[in-house]
Design a protein around this motif. Sequence first.
Motif, PDB file in Angstrom:
ATOM      1  N   GLN A 160      50.432   2.733 -48.149  1.00 26.57           N
ATOM      2  CA  GLN A 160      49.652   2.407 -48.945  1.00 26.57           C
ATOM      3  C   GLN A 160      49.414   1.039 -49.055  1.00 26.57           C
ATOM      4  OE1 GLN A 160      51.373   4.574 -52.453  1.00 26.57           O
ATOM      5  NE2 GLN A 160      50.305   6.430 -51.740  1.00 26.57           N
ATOM      6  N   ARG A 161      48.942   0.459 -48.103  1.00 27.27           N
ATOM      7  CA  ARG A 161      48.758  -1.097 -48.080  1.00 27.27           C
ATOM      8  C   ARG A 161      47.453  -1.440 -47.321  1.00 27.27           C
ATOM      9  NH1 ARG A 161      49.490  -2.883 -43.107  1.00 27.27           N
ATOM     10  NH2 ARG A 161      50.939  -1.434 -41.666  1.00 27.27           N
ATOM     11  N   THR A 162      46.968  -2.462 -47.595  1.00 30.51           N
ATOM     12  CA  THR A 162      46.005  -3.016 -46.595  1.00 30.51           C
ATOM     13  C   THR A 162      46.125  -3.157 -45.332  1.00 30.51           C
ATOM     14  OG1 THR A 162      46.365  -5.367 -47.310  1.00 30.51           O
ATOM     15  CG2 THR A 162      44.857  -4.041 -48.807  1.00 30.51           C
ATOM     16  N   PRO A 163      45.243  -2.711 -44.331  1.00 30.86           N
ATOM     17  CA  PRO A 163      45.440  -2.920 -42.820  1.00 30.86           C
ATOM     18  C   PRO A 163      45.596  -4.365 -42.520  1.00 30.86           C
ATOM     19  CG  PRO A 163      43.865  -1.446 -43.216  1.00 30.86           C
ATOM     20  CD  PRO A 163      43.979  -1.944 -44.712  1.00 30.86           C
ATOM     21  N   LEU A 190      36.335 -11.348 -53.747  1.00 32.18           N
ATOM     22  CA  LEU A 190      36.903 -10.135 -53.097  1.00 32.18           C
ATOM     23  C   LEU A 190      37.533  -9.476 -53.944  1.00 32.18           C
ATOM     24  CD1 LEU A 190      38.071 -11.250 -49.454  1.00 32.18           C
ATOM     25  CD2 LEU A 190      35.886 -10.284 -50.104  1.00 32.18           C
ATOM     26  N   VAL A 191      37.337  -8.015 -53.948  1.00 30.71           N
ATOM     27  CA  VAL A 191      38.210  -7.240 -54.847  1.00 30.71           C
ATOM     28  C   VAL A 191      39.327  -6.492 -53.810  1.00 30.71           C
ATOM     29  CG1 VAL A 191      36.171  -6.457 -55.923  1.00 30.71           C
ATOM     30  CG2 VAL A 191      36.655  -5.124 -54.021  1.00 30.71           C
ATOM     31  N   PRO A 192      40.070  -6.026 -54.564  1.00 32.14           N
ATOM     32  CA  PRO A 192      41.599  -5.643 -53.931  1.00 32.14           C
ATOM     33  C   PRO A 192      41.314  -4.436 -52.567  1.00 32.14           C
ATOM     34  CG  PRO A 192      42.063  -5.814 -56.420  1.00 32.14           C
ATOM     35  CD  PRO A 192      40.700  -5.868 -55.966  1.00 32.14           C
ATOM     36  N   GLY A 193      41.751  -4.848 -51.444  1.00 28.52           N
ATOM     37  CA  GLY A 193      41.399  -4.053 -50.452  1.00 28.52           C
ATOM     38  C   GLY A 193      40.125  -4.134 -49.653  1.00 28.52           C
ATOM     39  N   PRO A 209      44.501  -8.910 -52.225  1.00 29.53           N
ATOM     40  CA  PRO A 209      44.788  -8.783 -50.771  1.00 29.53           C
ATOM     41  C   PRO A 209      43.547  -7.964 -50.120  1.00 29.53           C
ATOM     42  CG  PRO A 209      46.596  -7.715 -52.190  1.00 29.53           C
ATOM     43  CD  PRO A 209      45.376  -8.214 -52.972  1.00 29.53           C
ATOM     44  N   PHE A 210      43.430  -8.310 -48.709  1.00 31.08           N
ATOM     45  CA  PHE A 210      41.968  -8.096 -48.234  1.00 31.08           C
ATOM     46  C   PHE A 210      42.405  -7.974 -46.809  1.00 31.08           C
ATOM     47  CE2 PHE A 210      42.101 -12.524 -47.625  1.00 31.08           C
ATOM     48  CZ  PHE A 210      41.505 -12.761 -46.508  1.00 31.08           C
ATOM     49  N   THR A 211      41.567  -7.260 -45.824  1.00 30.62           N
ATOM     50  CA  THR A 211      41.473  -7.049 -44.564  1.00 30.62           C
ATOM     51  C   THR A 211      40.459  -7.979 -43.961  1.00 30.62           C
ATOM     52  OG1 THR A 211      42.709  -5.050 -44.577  1.00 30.62           O
ATOM     53  CG2 THR A 211      41.394  -5.609 -42.744  1.00 30.62           C
TER      54      THR A 211
END
Length: 345
Positions: A56-59, A108-111, A158-160
Amino acid sequence: MSPAFEPDDVVSPVAASEAEIAFEGALRPRSLAEFVGQKKVRGQLQLLLDAAAIQQRTPDHILLAGPPGLGKTTLAMIVAQETDRPLRLTSGPAIQHAGDLAAVLSSLVPGEVLFIDEIHRMARSAEEMLYLAMEDFRIDIMVGKGAGATSIPLDLAPFTLVGATTRAGLLPNPLRDRFGFTAHLEFYETEELVRVIERAAQLLGVTIGAEALVEIASRSRGTPRIANRLLRRVRDYALVEGGDATLAVVQAALHLYDVDELGLDRLDRAVMTTILQRFDGGPVGLSTLAVSVGEEAETIESVVEPFLVRIGLLSRTPRGRVATKAGWAHFGVVRQSDALFGDDL
């Protein structure tokens, strides 16, 4: 007397353009399962995404490296689709100042998945800001000038980051090392391209035979983007001529568009014939070659040369570009020295 056209019979240019855009979108796979080719990369990406979902985290950040047209943008879209996250698209040339990147990152939005195409062409100041953003999800904003300037930290969601590059060697090591996974995309085999074209033909409503599929695939330079483009031109030709896309129709259409049996186009042949006829096979320098064919040196180096070298028609040496024996044979040109002195020398 020709029949009168009603208003509904006329397709507006805007509607036609929207239909073409819809076709382009339909040709892109929407999942890793639909994506043809790049088996190893698909498996690695699937594992990375599945692990992130379990935790359950961003890649982790992903770097996609390889020649143009192999599916880097499509894979970025699939990453967003498979993680059910929004996708933000931008490119390296559009980020010429650190402020440009700060504006994108701060919104950016979360994820969210941020895709930067041609990431190696970003400004150096933006690259340095990206180091901290990728590692700690934070950037420092400079306020003021001179001795009174202060740095204000700004936390990011947090983002990828998915970066795409055709020239991975131009990326600085600190940036390259911050990607959790680097995928190197390879050129496609003919069998894989047949599957790509067959899927695209079904989506475009094109009736095409097995031999015609192989013919297009063999002239597509191992690149799905080129395969889809050639299929569209074959579709147009068959539509105008009023028939299916048979082998004869494919050959006639590709001949009309100057694509030969090896997939060489007008620029490829211009480069090779210049080397063979004007410089007796070389060696010839890149800048001299570019001036001779009237094309940018970067285009020849990044687009034309890799394909000619890969199929064995051209060789790169410290002294310049040299035509190989296969290059001489394919174009049927006789070396000037052989014509003058025969084969005794």
